[in-house]
Scaffold this motif. Sequence first.
Motif, PDB file in Angstrom:
ATOM      1  N   LYS A  83       0.944  -1.419   0.224  1.00 40.79           N
ATOM      2  CA  LYS A  83       0.285   0.050  -0.419  1.00 40.79           C
ATOM      3  C   LYS A  83       1.076   1.815   0.161  1.00 40.79           C
ATOM      4  O   LYS A  83       0.058   1.787  -0.639  1.00 40.79           O
ATOM      5  CB  LYS A  83      -0.883  -0.075   1.578  1.00 40.79           C
ATOM      6  N   GLY A  84       1.768   1.462   0.664  1.00 39.78           N
ATOM      7  CA  GLY A  84       3.083   2.539   0.610  1.00 39.78           C
ATOM      8  C   GLY A  84       2.554   3.081   1.893  1.00 39.78           C
ATOM      9  O   GLY A  84       2.128   2.732   2.882  1.00 39.78           O
ATOM     10  N   TRP A  85       3.233   3.845   1.719  1.00 38.77           N
ATOM     11  CA  TRP A  85       3.963   4.749   3.104  1.00 38.77           C
ATOM     12  C   TRP A  85       1.839   6.017   3.890  1.00 38.77           C
ATOM     13  O   TRP A  85       2.260   6.233   4.801  1.00 38.77           O
ATOM     14  CB  TRP A  85       4.845   6.188   3.703  1.00 38.77           C
ATOM     15  N   ASN A  86       1.540   5.867   1.733  1.00 37.95           N
ATOM     16  CA  ASN A  86       0.002   6.785   2.528  1.00 37.95           C
ATOM     17  C   ASN A  86      -0.582   6.214   3.612  1.00 37.95           C
ATOM     18  O   ASN A  86      -1.356   5.069   3.106  1.00 37.95           O
ATOM     19  CB  ASN A  86      -0.157   7.274   1.455  1.00 37.95           C
ATOM     20  N   THR A  87      -0.946   6.270   5.030  1.00 37.12           N
ATOM     21  CA  THR A  87      -1.837   5.532   5.492  1.00 37.12           C
ATOM     22  C   THR A  87      -3.239   6.124   5.702  1.00 37.12           C
ATOM     23  O   THR A  87      -4.000   5.365   5.684  1.00 37.12           O
ATOM     24  CB  THR A  87      -1.557   6.739   7.288  1.00 37.12           C
ATOM     25  N   ASN A  88      -3.878   6.867   4.560  1.00 33.83           N
ATOM     26  CA  ASN A  88      -4.752   7.020   4.319  1.00 33.83           C
ATOM     27  C   ASN A  88      -4.964   5.896   2.938  1.00 33.83           C
ATOM     28  O   ASN A  88      -6.496   5.920   2.853  1.00 33.83           O
ATOM     29  CB  ASN A  88      -4.942   8.601   3.104  1.00 33.83           C
ATOM     30  N   LEU A  89      -4.994   5.209   2.231  1.00 30.57           N
ATOM     31  CA  LEU A  89      -4.727   4.445   2.078  1.00 30.57           C
ATOM     32  C   LEU A  89      -4.561   2.766   2.645  1.00 30.57           C
ATOM     33  O   LEU A  89      -5.649   1.975   1.553  1.00 30.57           O
ATOM     34  CB  LEU A  89      -4.068   3.876   0.838  1.00 30.57           C
ATOM     35  N   TYR A  90      -4.796   2.937   3.502  1.00 25.09           N
ATOM     36  CA  TYR A  90      -4.976   1.932   4.465  1.00 25.09           C
ATOM     37  C   TYR A  90      -6.710   1.092   4.974  1.00 25.09           C
ATOM     38  O   TYR A  90      -7.179   1.945   5.202  1.00 25.09           O
ATOM     39  CB  TYR A  90      -4.447   1.325   6.180  1.00 25.09           C
ATOM     40  N   THR A  91      -7.230  -0.016   4.716  1.00 26.41           N
ATOM     41  CA  THR A  91      -8.717   0.158   5.498  1.00 26.41           C
ATOM     42  C   THR A  91      -8.147  -0.397   6.916  1.00 26.41           C
ATOM     43  O   THR A  91      -7.338  -0.136   6.990  1.00 26.41           O
ATOM     44  CB  THR A  91      -9.120  -2.157   4.942  1.00 26.41           C
ATOM     45  N   ASP A  92      -9.528  -0.199   7.450  1.00 23.35           N
ATOM     46  CA  ASP A  92      -9.139  -0.604   8.988  1.00 23.35           C
ATOM     47  C   ASP A  92      -8.522  -1.648   8.888  1.00 23.35           C
ATOM     48  O   ASP A  92      -8.211  -1.527  10.474  1.00 23.35           O
ATOM     49  CB  ASP A  92     -11.370  -0.567   9.265  1.00 23.35           C
TER      50      ASP A  92
END
Length: 143
Positions: A83-92
């Motif tokens: 997913k990379g380091w962008n935490t906005n892309l992570y699912t819950d």
Amino acid sequence: MDIRNIKEIVPSLEVGTYLQAMYSLSLEQLDGYRQIEKLPDYPVDINNHQNQVVLKDFIARVIEELMEGYESTSNINDILENKGWNTNLYTDVEEIQIINNLQNANEEQADAIGFFLSALIYANILPEDIYLSLIHISEPTRP
């Protein structure tokens, strides 16, 4: 034990007293292990075969805890690679997995340090010995 359940206030320590504080906590933990596991008194004669078995057991515990911590860190790395380091892309679910794996990795590494300090205590390597060795390492060699 889950370190997130510990509610004690972390004591403040003066700079330069961290290692001694770690040894003090390790001695408390070691005294508990000694009674539960019927371990010998410390320090031990490292030239004695039975005592070497005790030291090897603690080193094996260090390795086991480090490997468990590595596994948790590897799980986090897998998510980051996908997913990379962008935490906005992570699912819950992924966010919870990262938090749980970080917590576990920290616990495992803390356990490894505790067992390593126990091995040092059994081998009669104390904070002052470590400080002395650091002084010798930092001294320039003379021809």
